[in-house]
Design a protein around this motif. Structure first.
Motif, PDB file in Angstrom:
ATOM      1  N   VAL A 250      10.143  -3.290   5.562  1.00 57.58           N
ATOM      2  CA  VAL A 250      10.384  -2.729   7.072  1.00 57.58           C
ATOM      3  C   VAL A 250       8.839  -2.977   7.243  1.00 57.58           C
ATOM      4  CG1 VAL A 250       9.825  -0.777   8.059  1.00 57.58           C
ATOM      5  CG2 VAL A 250      11.489  -0.969   6.845  1.00 57.58           C
ATOM      6  N   ARG A 251       8.398  -3.848   8.281  1.00 61.88           N
ATOM      7  CA  ARG A 251       7.113  -4.133   8.922  1.00 61.88           C
ATOM      8  C   ARG A 251       6.647  -4.411  10.417  1.00 61.88           C
ATOM      9  NH1 ARG A 251       8.239 -10.289   7.197  1.00 61.88           N
ATOM     10  NH2 ARG A 251       8.909  -9.668   5.650  1.00 61.88           N
ATOM     11  N   ALA A 252       5.524  -4.069   9.782  1.00 62.13           N
ATOM     12  CA  ALA A 252       5.270  -4.246  11.643  1.00 62.13           C
ATOM     13  C   ALA A 252       4.290  -5.392  11.392  1.00 62.13           C
ATOM     14  CB  ALA A 252       3.888  -2.652  11.870  1.00 62.13           C
TER      15      ALA A 252
ATOM     16  N   GLY B 138       3.743  -4.157   4.993  1.00 58.22           N
ATOM     17  CA  GLY B 138       4.743  -3.599   5.145  1.00 58.22           C
ATOM     18  C   GLY B 138       5.615  -2.843   3.714  1.00 58.22           C
TER      19      GLY B 138
ATOM     20  N   GLU C 169       8.323   2.260   9.392  1.00 58.47           N
ATOM     21  CA  GLU C 169       7.446   1.780  10.841  1.00 58.47           C
ATOM     22  C   GLU C 169       6.382   2.302  11.748  1.00 58.47           C
ATOM     23  OE1 GLU C 169      10.553   1.294  13.258  1.00 58.47           O
ATOM     24  OE2 GLU C 169      12.025  -0.502  12.326  1.00 58.47           O
TER      25      GLU C 169
ATOM     26  N   THR D 249       7.246  -4.088  15.318  1.00 60.23           N
ATOM     27  CA  THR D 249       8.131  -3.503  14.421  1.00 60.23           C
ATOM     28  C   THR D 249       9.274  -4.233  13.845  1.00 60.23           C
ATOM     29  OG1 THR D 249       9.188  -1.283  14.585  1.00 60.23           O
ATOM     30  CG2 THR D 249       6.636  -1.111  13.583  1.00 60.23           C
ATOM     31  N   GLU D 250      10.032  -5.304  12.670  1.00 58.86           N
ATOM     32  CA  GLU D 250      10.917  -5.293  11.982  1.00 58.86           C
ATOM     33  C   GLU D 250      11.149  -5.240  11.121  1.00 58.86           C
ATOM     34  OE1 GLU D 250      12.013  -8.982  13.246  1.00 58.86           O
ATOM     35  OE2 GLU D 250       9.211  -9.985  11.841  1.00 58.86           O
ATOM     36  N   THR D 251      12.669  -5.291  10.889  1.00 61.89           N
ATOM     37  CA  THR D 251      13.516  -4.918   9.591  1.00 61.89           C
ATOM     38  C   THR D 251      13.527  -6.729   9.078  1.00 61.89           C
ATOM     39  OG1 THR D 251      13.962  -3.241   9.639  1.00 61.89           O
ATOM     40  CG2 THR D 251      14.640  -4.400   7.980  1.00 61.89           C
TER      41      THR D 251
ATOM     42  N   ARG E  43      13.645   6.225   8.135  1.00 58.36           N
ATOM     43  CA  ARG E  43      13.148   4.577   7.955  1.00 58.36           C
ATOM     44  C   ARG E  43      11.718   4.126   9.889  1.00 58.36           C
ATOM     45  NH1 ARG E  43      15.595  -0.901   6.608  1.00 58.36           N
ATOM     46  NH2 ARG E  43      17.011   0.348   6.628  1.00 58.36           N
ATOM     47  N   LYS E  44      12.493   5.292  10.759  1.00 57.98           N
ATOM     48  CA  LYS E  44      11.144   5.012  11.657  1.00 57.98           C
ATOM     49  C   LYS E  44      10.026   5.603  11.331  1.00 57.98           C
ATOM     50  CE  LYS E  44      13.876   4.155  15.409  1.00 57.98           C
ATOM     51  NZ  LYS E  44      13.609   2.848  16.038  1.00 57.98           N
TER      52      LYS E  44
END
Length: 529
Positions: free
Chosen positions: A139-141, A158, A46, A128-130, A42-43
């Motif tokens: 998962v988007r920036a 994302g 991101e 970034t966030e989910t 996930r990291k």
């Protein structure tokens, strides 16, 4: 014990326990690793989304398109091309207030972006966030598009959580394969350990091993014989209480070589060889021990040496006392015969009318006997030693040897234990009488004792053949003798003399060697009170 053996041996229980631990540990590691992989994936997603968004936001095409009459006509194809090239799920270019210029679903163009845009819209930072948008959780920036320091638009890139999970699932076979290999290696290692342990413990269970240890340890320390177990290198592996007492061993002897324990040189060398021995007599500092030694074997393998030790000190003392008493008895018997002969002589002289000669004969014999007794009693203050000298004088006379006690002989009481004095003087007199008996006439033995400032010096000399210079030191070794012997109990006299003297801080030396007889000197320090 075979009938009481438990169903599970120690090796089997250990293998089962290790297998359970391995499964639990690998399961825990697997779960932890899965979540770690998920977080890492996930990291990474991101960071990837953030990089793509920054690249697109810095593109001149985006800033130029924003000035066009219809920005969507330029930005939608550009965004889709970037989305396809980067394998992302959406690339959205929007106004500062969130109105979309592009979207994978053209129907969403012109609508408001679903997600957090405030920090980027204010130009403070990218983030970034989910978030669950129109395509589901993703998962988007979000990155601001800057023109001269002003935020003119926003770019969001994302990838759906489902797509991220699929990437993780693609790595699962590798992870499961590694876990399987680890499990197999651990199981193989545990099996090898259990197999080795099964051989080492002879397939016994913990209860049997504990019971054997308790019984064997109790028996080991209860037996009255000393017991030493040595390995093939001559190192002590086991020693019981009696062996420690007889050999005066320190408590930390396990693992040390037997010839490095401070034992007498001959005894240490005899034990270190590992050769079979049967009832050999050896001397320690204050003991006489009977040593037997044999090989220890198990299943045809040579494990080391078993040494048994028996205390011969008290028995030897009893034998010495018995020999002394027997000597006294023989002396009394000889004196009785001699007294009877003398009495018959006196009676015969009287019957022949020669009373003066009878009186003179009786007075002469009484004077000779009384002179020895008076000399001994006047000079020797130890009753046991005085009795020994008187008895040895009679024994020597019966064997054709004259025992002289020199004038001025003095042995004060308290210089040593009476039994040790009897051992010293008795052995020296026995050896001297034996030596003088085999020599030509005159056959004699002399004993003298002189008190100096700090010691008493006892000297015993004989008219025997003497000792060669090469035998001066060997004479004190265990087993050395000039007499015929069968190997049991002979050759101990002088060794016991030295042992008894050294026990009281004294010393023994051969004062004269060569032809003309031998002379032994014993020096015992005075005990000051």
């Amino acid at each position: 014990m075979a009938g009481q053996r438990s169903r599970w041996s120690l090796a089997g229980q250990l293998f089962a326990l290790q297998a359970a631990i391995i499964v639990i540990v690998l399961t825990g590691v697997g779960v932890a690793t899965y979540f770690q992989f998920d977080e890492t994936n996930r990291k990474a997603t991101e960071e990837e989304m953030l990089g793509i968004a920054h690249t697109l936001a810095a593109s001149p095409e985006v800033r130029d398109a924003l000035d066009a009459p219809k920005p969507s006509a330029v930005l939608q194809p550009l965004a889709e091309r970037v989305r396809m090239d980067t394998a992302t799920d959406f690339v959205v270019v929007m106004t500062v207030d969130g109105t979309r210029f592009s979207h994978p679903n053209p129907a969403e163009i012109g609508r408001t972006f679903q997600g957090t845009i405030g920090p980027a819209a204010r130009g403070n930072q990218h983030f970034t966030e989910t978030y669950a948008g129109t395509l589901g959780p993703s998962v988007r920036a979000v990155v601001p598009v800057l023109d001269g320091g002003n935020v003119v638009a926003l770019v969001s890139v994302g990838r759906t959580v489902a797509a991220v999970s699929r990437e993780l699932e693609q790595q699962m076979p590798l992870f499961l394969g590694a876990a399987t290999v680890a499990l197999l290696l651990a199981a193989a290692g545990s099996w090898l350990v259990s197999r080795w342990l099964r051989r080492s413990t002879h397939d016994l269970g913990p209860a049997e091993l504990a019971r054997m240890y308790e019984y064997y340890d109790a028996v080991l320390h209860a037996v009255r014989e000393g017991l030493l177990l040595l390995d093939r290198s001559g190192r002590v592996q086991l020693v019981n209480d009696e062996a420690q007492r007889l050999l005066v061993l320190p408590p930390d002897v396990q693992g040390r070589r037997v010839d490095e324990l401070g034992l007498p040189a001959e005894l240490g060398a005899a034990l270190a060889t590992g050769e079979a021995r049967d009832d050999e007599i050896h001397l320690t500092a204050d003991r006489i021990v009977v040593v037997s030694q044999g090989a220890a074997r198990w299943g045809g393998r040579h494990l080391g040496t078993v040494v048994t030790l028996r205390d011969h000190t008290e028995l030897r003392a009893l034998v010495s006392e018995l020999q002394t008493i027997r000597g006294f008895a023989d002396s009394l018997n000889a004196q009785a015969h001699e007294a009877a002969n003398q009495l018959h002589t006196v009676i015969s002289l009287i019957e022949l009318g020669r009373s003066d000669a009878a009186l003179e004969f009786a007075a002469t014999e009484l004077a000779v006997s009384q002179q020895l007794t008076d000399t001994v009693l006047a000079g020797i203050s130890v009753p046991e030693l005085a009795a020994l000298v008187v008895g040895k004088a009679a024994e020597a006379g019966e064997r054709g040897v004259t025992l002289h006690v020199e004038e001025g002989t003095c042995v004060p009481a308290g210089i040593a234990d009476p039994r040790d004095l009897v051992t010293i003087v008795g052995n020296l007199l026995d050896n001297a009488i034996d030596a003088a008996r085999d020599a030509p006439e005159p056959r004699w033995v002399r004993i003298a004792a002189v008190v100096t400032d700090d010691a008493v010096e006892l000297r015993v000399a004989d008219s025997g053949p003497g000792l060669a210079a090469a035998d001066a030191e060997r004479a004190f070794r265990r087993g050395w003798t000039t007499k015929p012997h069968d190997g049991l109990g002979r050759g101990l006299g002088l060794a016991l003399v030295r042992q008894a003297a050294e026990r009281h801080g004294g010393q023994v030396e051969l004062g004269r060697v060569g032809a003309g007889g031998a002379e032994f000197a014993v020096r015992l320090p005075l005990v000051r009170t």
